[in-house]
Design a protein around this motif. Sequence first.
Motif, PDB file in Angstrom:
ATOM      1  N   ASP A   1       0.811  -1.221   0.000  1.00 17.30           N
ATOM      2  CA  ASP A   1       0.000   0.000   0.000  1.00 17.30           C
ATOM      3  C   ASP A   1       0.844   1.271   0.000  1.00 17.30           C
ATOM      4  N   ALA A   2       2.133   1.136  -0.237  1.00 18.76           N
ATOM      5  CA  ALA A   2       3.021   2.303  -0.229  1.00 18.76           C
ATOM      6  C   ALA A   2       2.681   3.262  -1.361  1.00 18.76           C
ATOM      7  N   ALA A   3       2.824   4.556  -1.086  1.00 18.51           N
ATOM      8  CA  ALA A   3       2.592   5.582  -2.102  1.00 18.51           C
ATOM      9  C   ALA A   3       3.902   5.910  -2.812  1.00 18.51           C
ATOM     10  N   THR A   4       3.781   6.469  -4.008  1.00 18.31           N
ATOM     11  CA  THR A   4       4.960   6.972  -4.712  1.00 18.31           C
ATOM     12  C   THR A   4       4.992   8.487  -4.578  1.00 18.31           C
ATOM     13  N   TYR A   5       6.213   9.013  -4.509  1.00 14.22           N
ATOM     14  CA  TYR A   5       6.409  10.443  -4.285  1.00 14.22           C
ATOM     15  C   TYR A   5       7.370  11.028  -5.312  1.00 14.22           C
ATOM     16  N   GLU A   6       7.034  12.221  -5.755  1.00 14.07           N
ATOM     17  CA  GLU A   6       7.950  13.016  -6.558  1.00 14.07           C
ATOM     18  C   GLU A   6       8.772  13.860  -5.594  1.00 14.07           C
ATOM     19  N   VAL A   7      10.089  13.823  -5.750  1.00 11.80           N
ATOM     20  CA  VAL A   7      10.972  14.586  -4.874  1.00 11.80           C
ATOM     21  C   VAL A   7      11.600  15.726  -5.667  1.00 11.80           C
ATOM     22  N   THR A   8      11.334  16.951  -5.252  1.00 11.25           N
ATOM     23  CA  THR A   8      11.869  18.150  -5.901  1.00 11.25           C
ATOM     24  C   THR A   8      12.831  18.840  -4.943  1.00 11.25           C
ATOM     25  N   SER A   9      14.071  19.025  -5.386  1.00 12.50           N
ATOM     26  CA  SER A   9      15.107  19.566  -4.499  1.00 12.50           C
ATOM     27  C   SER A   9      15.655  20.879  -5.035  1.00 12.50           C
ATOM     28  N   SER A  10      15.990  21.796  -4.131  1.00  9.54           N
ATOM     29  CA  SER A  10      16.561  23.083  -4.508  1.00  9.54           C
ATOM     30  C   SER A  10      18.064  23.074  -4.296  1.00  9.54           C
ATOM     31  N   ALA A  11      18.745  24.065  -4.877  1.00  9.52           N
ATOM     32  CA  ALA A  11      20.196  24.175  -4.736  1.00  9.52           C
ATOM     33  C   ALA A  11      20.613  24.511  -3.311  1.00  9.52           C
ATOM     34  N   THR A  12      19.684  25.004  -2.508  1.00 15.13           N
ATOM     35  CA  THR A  12      19.994  25.312  -1.118  1.00 15.13           C
ATOM     36  C   THR A  12      19.749  24.121  -0.187  1.00 15.13           C
ATOM     37  N   GLY A  13      19.393  22.976  -0.769  1.00 21.61           N
ATOM     38  CA  GLY A  13      19.310  21.750   0.009  1.00 21.61           C
ATOM     39  C   GLY A  13      17.981  21.436   0.644  1.00 21.61           C
ATOM     40  N   PHE A  14      16.913  22.078   0.194  1.00 18.41           N
ATOM     41  CA  PHE A  14      15.588  21.760   0.718  1.00 18.41           C
ATOM     42  C   PHE A  14      14.785  21.001  -0.338  1.00 18.41           C
ATOM     43  N   SER A  15      14.143  19.918   0.100  1.00 17.57           N
ATOM     44  CA  SER A  15      13.390  19.058  -0.806  1.00 17.57           C
ATOM     45  C   SER A  15      11.935  18.969  -0.367  1.00 17.57           C
ATOM     46  N   VAL A  16      11.066  18.766  -1.355  1.00 14.32           N
ATOM     47  CA  VAL A  16       9.644  18.571  -1.106  1.00 14.32           C
ATOM     48  C   VAL A  16       9.258  17.194  -1.625  1.00 14.32           C
ATOM     49  N   LEU A  17       8.536  16.425  -0.805  1.00 14.71           N
ATOM     50  CA  LEU A  17       8.047  15.118  -1.205  1.00 14.71           C
ATOM     51  C   LEU A  17       6.552  15.237  -1.468  1.00 14.71           C
ATOM     52  N   SER A  18       6.167  15.123  -2.730  1.00 15.42           N
ATOM     53  CA  SER A  18       4.767  15.272  -3.129  1.00 15.42           C
ATOM     54  C   SER A  18       4.217  13.940  -3.603  1.00 15.42           C
ATOM     55  N   CYS A  19       3.132  13.516  -3.007  1.00 13.47           N
ATOM     56  CA  CYS A  19       2.505  12.249  -3.379  1.00 13.47           C
ATOM     57  C   CYS A  19       1.992  12.334  -4.818  1.00 13.47           C
ATOM     58  N   THR A  20       2.282  11.322  -5.625  1.00 11.73           N
ATOM     59  CA  THR A  20       1.870  11.348  -7.028  1.00 11.73           C
ATOM     60  C   THR A  20       0.381  11.064  -7.208  1.00 11.73           C
ATOM     61  N   LYS A  21      -0.243  10.407  -6.227  1.00 11.82           N
ATOM     62  CA  LYS A  21      -1.686  10.140  -6.274  1.00 11.82           C
ATOM     63  C   LYS A  21      -2.290  10.473  -4.914  1.00 11.82           C
ATOM     64  N   PRO A  22      -2.323  11.767  -4.588  1.00 10.50           N
ATOM     65  CA  PRO A  22      -2.784  12.175  -3.257  1.00 10.50           C
ATOM     66  C   PRO A  22      -4.297  12.096  -3.121  1.00 10.50           C
ATOM     67  N   GLY A  23      -4.742  12.077  -1.870  1.00  9.29           N
ATOM     68  CA  GLY A  23      -6.176  12.118  -1.629  1.00  9.29           C
ATOM     69  C   GLY A  23      -6.758  13.477  -1.968  1.00  9.29           C
ATOM     70  N   ASN A  24      -5.939  14.517  -1.856  1.00  7.69           N
ATOM     71  CA  ASN A  24      -6.337  15.878  -2.203  1.00  7.69           C
ATOM     72  C   ASN A  24      -5.212  16.487  -3.031  1.00  7.69           C
ATOM     73  N   GLY A  25      -5.476  16.716  -4.312  1.00  4.63           N
ATOM     74  CA  GLY A  25      -4.445  17.203  -5.213  1.00  4.63           C
ATOM     75  C   GLY A  25      -3.883  18.561  -4.858  1.00  4.63           C
ATOM     76  N   GLY A  26      -4.591  19.341  -4.059  1.00  2.00           N
ATOM     77  CA  GLY A  26      -4.107  20.667  -3.686  1.00  2.00           C
ATOM     78  C   GLY A  26      -3.112  20.650  -2.552  1.00  2.00           C
ATOM     79  N   ILE A  27      -3.035  19.530  -1.836  1.00  5.08           N
ATOM     80  CA  ILE A  27      -2.113  19.430  -0.690  1.00  5.08           C
ATOM     81  C   ILE A  27      -1.385  18.074  -0.741  1.00  5.08           C
ATOM     82  N   PRO A  28      -0.497  17.888  -1.711  1.00  2.00           N
ATOM     83  CA  PRO A  28       0.134  16.577  -1.901  1.00  2.00           C
ATOM     84  C   PRO A  28       1.398  16.340  -1.076  1.00  2.00           C
TER      85      PRO A  28
END
Length: 245
Positions: free
Chosen positions: A143-170
């Motif tokens: 049941d694991a979800a898949t995540y898109e990981v977006t990283s910045s040059a300053t070293g901060f990353s965001v993990l966004s669910c590819t199939k979230p329950g609410n697309g506005g807050i992934p």
Amino acid sequence: YADWIKACGERKVEIISEQQTGDFVGMYDRQQLSLLKETGAQCVTDPSPETYEQIQQVASSHRIALENGAVYMLQNKLYPSKKLALNENLTEYVGKEGRDDYMEFVFTQDEAGNWKVYNEKYNKWLGVTGQTEERVPATTKADAATYEVTSSATGFSVLSCTKPGNGGIPAIHLAAHGHVVPWTSSADASMWKICKVGISTDLDSVLTPAPTAQPVRIYDLQGRLVKKPVLGGVYIVNGRKKLVK
């Protein structure tokens, strides 16, 4: 004009060296600092648009990337003393201080380039983000979800669910009450510093990416990872400057 390019090149190397070099995913690999400084010296000796752009190309080519099967810890931006962790009941995720094996997570990549995240010791996987204030569950591999990981040059990353329950807050987000919930990717508490701490020994759980080609990594001229390049824009694609047509 040459003096201006020279000054810009020196400043670019300074910014990358001081603000964008470190141990976190997305940052410039500190082991490549000598190469960066050599490229900057070339711009000083021969100031031109080409030598200036080479600085950015070198920087883009040597950003720290997630490794398939490596173990990481994730430190929150808004609450820097807190790291992503399983709760002791192994049912959800929380922010926790200190360091223990509840905080160590393996990243495994699928053929689409997205990631699944799990704790190797307790065999708990990052689940799907749901609705507002709904806690992100710790679940089974099935049941694991898949995540898109977006990283910045300053070293901060965001993990966004590819199939979230609410697309506005992934994105996974550390709320003030200490639990991990879904929220927008732009919030500071949705950003994490991801630092490698080891390699997984559970090779059967590592998903094998497509063997035919390496993933294409596209950056803008400021060194930010781009997921959807705009036609007519100029980008750094796998270390080379290209015009998207």
